[in-house]
Design an enzyme around this catalytic site. Structure first.
Site, PDB file in Angstrom:
ATOM      1  N   TYR A  85      83.795  84.314   4.846  1.00 20.66           N
ATOM      2  CA  TYR A  85      82.536  84.958   5.244  1.00 20.66           C
ATOM      3  C   TYR A  85      82.783  85.940   6.395  1.00 20.66           C
ATOM      4  O   TYR A  85      82.320  87.091   6.367  1.00 20.66           O
ATOM      5  CB  TYR A  85      81.491  83.918   5.661  1.00 20.66           C
ATOM      6  CG  TYR A  85      80.257  84.562   6.240  1.00 20.66           C
ATOM      7  CD1 TYR A  85      79.325  85.185   5.409  1.00 20.66           C
ATOM      8  CD2 TYR A  85      80.043  84.602   7.617  1.00 20.66           C
ATOM      9  CE1 TYR A  85      78.210  85.824   5.942  1.00 20.66           C
ATOM     10  CE2 TYR A  85      78.941  85.227   8.153  1.00 20.66           C
ATOM     11  CZ  TYR A  85      78.022  85.837   7.317  1.00 20.66           C
ATOM     12  OH  TYR A  85      76.926  86.482   7.854  1.00 20.66           O
ATOM     13  N   PHE A 134      88.330 101.653  22.917  1.00 18.14           N
ATOM     14  CA  PHE A 134      87.310 101.327  21.927  1.00 18.14           C
ATOM     15  C   PHE A 134      87.535  99.933  21.347  1.00 18.14           C
ATOM     16  O   PHE A 134      86.592  99.168  21.137  1.00 18.14           O
ATOM     17  CB  PHE A 134      87.339 102.387  20.820  1.00 18.14           C
ATOM     18  CG  PHE A 134      86.485 102.062  19.635  1.00 18.14           C
ATOM     19  CD1 PHE A 134      85.121 102.301  19.664  1.00 18.14           C
ATOM     20  CD2 PHE A 134      87.051 101.520  18.494  1.00 18.14           C
ATOM     21  CE1 PHE A 134      84.332 101.991  18.569  1.00 18.14           C
ATOM     22  CE2 PHE A 134      86.260 101.217  17.386  1.00 18.14           C
ATOM     23  CZ  PHE A 134      84.898 101.450  17.436  1.00 18.14           C
ATOM     24  N   ARG A 193      69.507  80.617   9.597  1.00 18.16           N
ATOM     25  CA  ARG A 193      70.790  81.167   9.147  1.00 18.16           C
ATOM     26  C   ARG A 193      71.880  80.225   9.636  1.00 18.16           C
ATOM     27  O   ARG A 193      71.953  79.923  10.827  1.00 18.16           O
ATOM     28  CB  ARG A 193      70.986  82.582   9.711  1.00 18.16           C
ATOM     29  CG  ARG A 193      70.042  83.595   9.098  1.00 18.16           C
ATOM     30  CD  ARG A 193      70.323  84.993   9.599  1.00 18.16           C
ATOM     31  NE  ARG A 193      69.966  85.141  11.006  1.00 18.16           N
ATOM     32  CZ  ARG A 193      70.369  86.148  11.765  1.00 18.16           C
ATOM     33  NH1 ARG A 193      71.138  87.083  11.271  1.00 18.16           N
ATOM     34  NH2 ARG A 193      69.987  86.230  13.022  1.00 18.16           N
ATOM     35  N   ARG A 216      78.102  81.958  19.905  1.00 15.77           N
ATOM     36  CA  ARG A 216      77.107  82.292  20.941  1.00 15.77           C
ATOM     37  C   ARG A 216      75.676  82.275  20.393  1.00 15.77           C
ATOM     38  O   ARG A 216      74.741  81.883  21.090  1.00 15.77           O
ATOM     39  CB  ARG A 216      77.425  83.692  21.494  1.00 15.77           C
ATOM     40  CG  ARG A 216      76.504  84.185  22.593  1.00 15.77           C
ATOM     41  CD  ARG A 216      76.629  85.685  22.742  1.00 15.77           C
ATOM     42  NE  ARG A 216      76.232  86.382  21.511  1.00 15.77           N
ATOM     43  CZ  ARG A 216      76.540  87.642  21.225  1.00 15.77           C
ATOM     44  NH1 ARG A 216      77.273  88.347  22.066  1.00 15.77           N
ATOM     45  NH2 ARG A 216      76.128  88.185  20.088  1.00 15.77           N
TER      46      ARG A 216
END
Length: 412
Positions: free
Chosen positions: A168, A285, A225, A212
């Site tokens: 997933y 980044f 969920r 979290r």
């Protein structure tokens, strides 16, 4: 800019916070004039301010490609996240999303707040996408197609095993890592990283978010969920939602620590990936979110508040990470510091303590072997004397007055 109490408690956060505020203001002035690009960059800063800032530092062509890549996947994620959409409607949209990005007229109303605006006005994103170079378009389409198919698969499938969990996370985040590696390579700025390393970059971030966001996800209306794998949580409770109840606090924290230990598996791959990046802007980044992830895991570990409310890095620490992260030695230093913080919280009576400590020690060994730890600035600062906090407070007031004076309208 962070709360006054947080600044007084951590006076060394003040300068990074001020720089971050100025950077946000500067980024707001860099919005392109074309309506579709203006929408994309404005929306980018609304859905992810910190991510928007690091994207702004990339070279122009790559910046545009990454911006659109992010918004396309954010839109795809909005469809997946909206639990009010019936499965028979949602699955075909997820499967066909990679084709919708070529359609300037396509939109689908779902989500809330800024995400609803993104979906309602998705034609701006499609218009910008069609202006990208072919190599960027192909990379974005490929990842969107694979991600949509994976999301559709897990609409109809529970996350039962750790293998399911990894699969997933691969679909929703590992593929983002693969896509970014493709975009970097298409720009000519980087060699093409291996799929396994790119995948780990995404999995580490995604697993951190899943840990979290337990309470937000489990309380989702109209339907929870559930992303924590049954193979882990079933060792501690009968139902995943039982973790949020006070009577299960001890087992809940043990389960949480098990989840954090699982996420730590990906750290060494992430360090290897980042150490190979050549372009400084690409490096920042990638590195800033990874440091924030290890910091978040250190904060969440052994912390019952994960099941009670929101646990996240204070804004001043986030600002400090953004300001300080310039080289790989900064990354090694940050990972070492946060792993030390995590290690200090390990309870030897925890069922996974031995495994957790083993993974932390492997991370610290990699950081030590870099030979750069003596150059680091610590992210874990002890309390400052009170007089220094007072001085910072006075400086804050003076600077606020100066900024207000500088921004006042002039009479002509």
């Amino acid at each position: 800019m962070g709360s006054l109490g947080a600044i007084l408690s951590h006076p060394d956060d003040f300068y990074p916070l001020l720089k971050l505020k100025m950077a946000v203001r500067h980024a707001g002035k860099q919005i392109p004039p074309e309506p579709h690009w203006a929408f994309c960059y404005t929306m980018l800063h609304k859905v992810s301010r910190s991510f928007g800032l690091v994207i702004q530092q990339l070279d122009t062509k790559l910046r545009n490609a990454v911006c659109i890549f992010y918004l396309v996947l954010r839109a795809l994620d909005t469809v997946e996240d909206d639990t009010s959409i019936p499965t028979d409607v949602k699955v075909p949209i997820l499967m066909a999303f990679h084709r919708h990005i070529y359609d300037r007229d396509w939109h689908f109303s779902c989500g809330t707040k800024e995400y609803k605006v993104l979906m309602d006005e998705f034609h701006h994103v499609s218009t910008a996408f069609l202006e990208l170079e072919k190599g960027y378009q192909e990379a974005i389409e490929d990842i969107t197609m694979r991600m949509g198919a994976g999301m559709a698969k897990f609409i109809c499938k529970e996350v039962e095993t750790i293998d399911d969990y990894d699969e997933y996370c691969h679909y929703v985040a590992g593929l983002v890592g693969l896509g970014l590696s493709k975009l970097f390579h298409a720009s000519g700025s980087e060699d093409l990283a291996s799929d396994s390393l790119s995948n780990s970059m995404g999995l580490f971030l995604q697993k951190t978010n899943i840990i979290r966001d337990y309470l937000e996800d489990i309380n989702e209306i109209p339907k929870s969920r559930m992303f924590w794998p049954r193979q882990i949580w079933s060792k501690y409770v009968n139902k995943l939602e039982d973790l949020k109840y006070e009577e299960n606090s001890v087992k809940s924290v043990q389960c949480l620590n098990d989840m954090v230990t699982n996420a730590l598996l990906h750290v060494e791959d992430c360090l290897t990936y980042m150490s190979a990046l050549r372009a400084p802007a690409n490096f920042r980044f990638c590195a800033i979110p990874q440091i924030m992830a290890i910091g978040t895991l250190a904060l969440c570990y052994n912390n019952i508040e994960v099941f009670r409310g929101v646990v996240k890095l204070r804004r001043g620490l986030t600002a400090k990470v953004i300001e300080r992260t310039k080289t790989m030695s900064d990354v090694y230093g940050a990972f070492f510091d946060f792993s030390c913080m995590l290690k200090s919280k390990v309870d030897k009576n925890d069922p996974n303590a031995t495994k957790t400590l083993s993974r932390i020690e492997a991370i610290q060994k990699t950081c030590r072997e870099s030979g750069t730890l003596n150059k680091r600035k610590s992210y874990i600062i002890k309390s400052e004397p009170r007089y220094k906090s007072t001085l910072i407070f006075v400086l804050l007031i003076i600077l606020a007055i100066l900024i207000a004076y500088a921004n006042r309208p002039t009479n002509m």
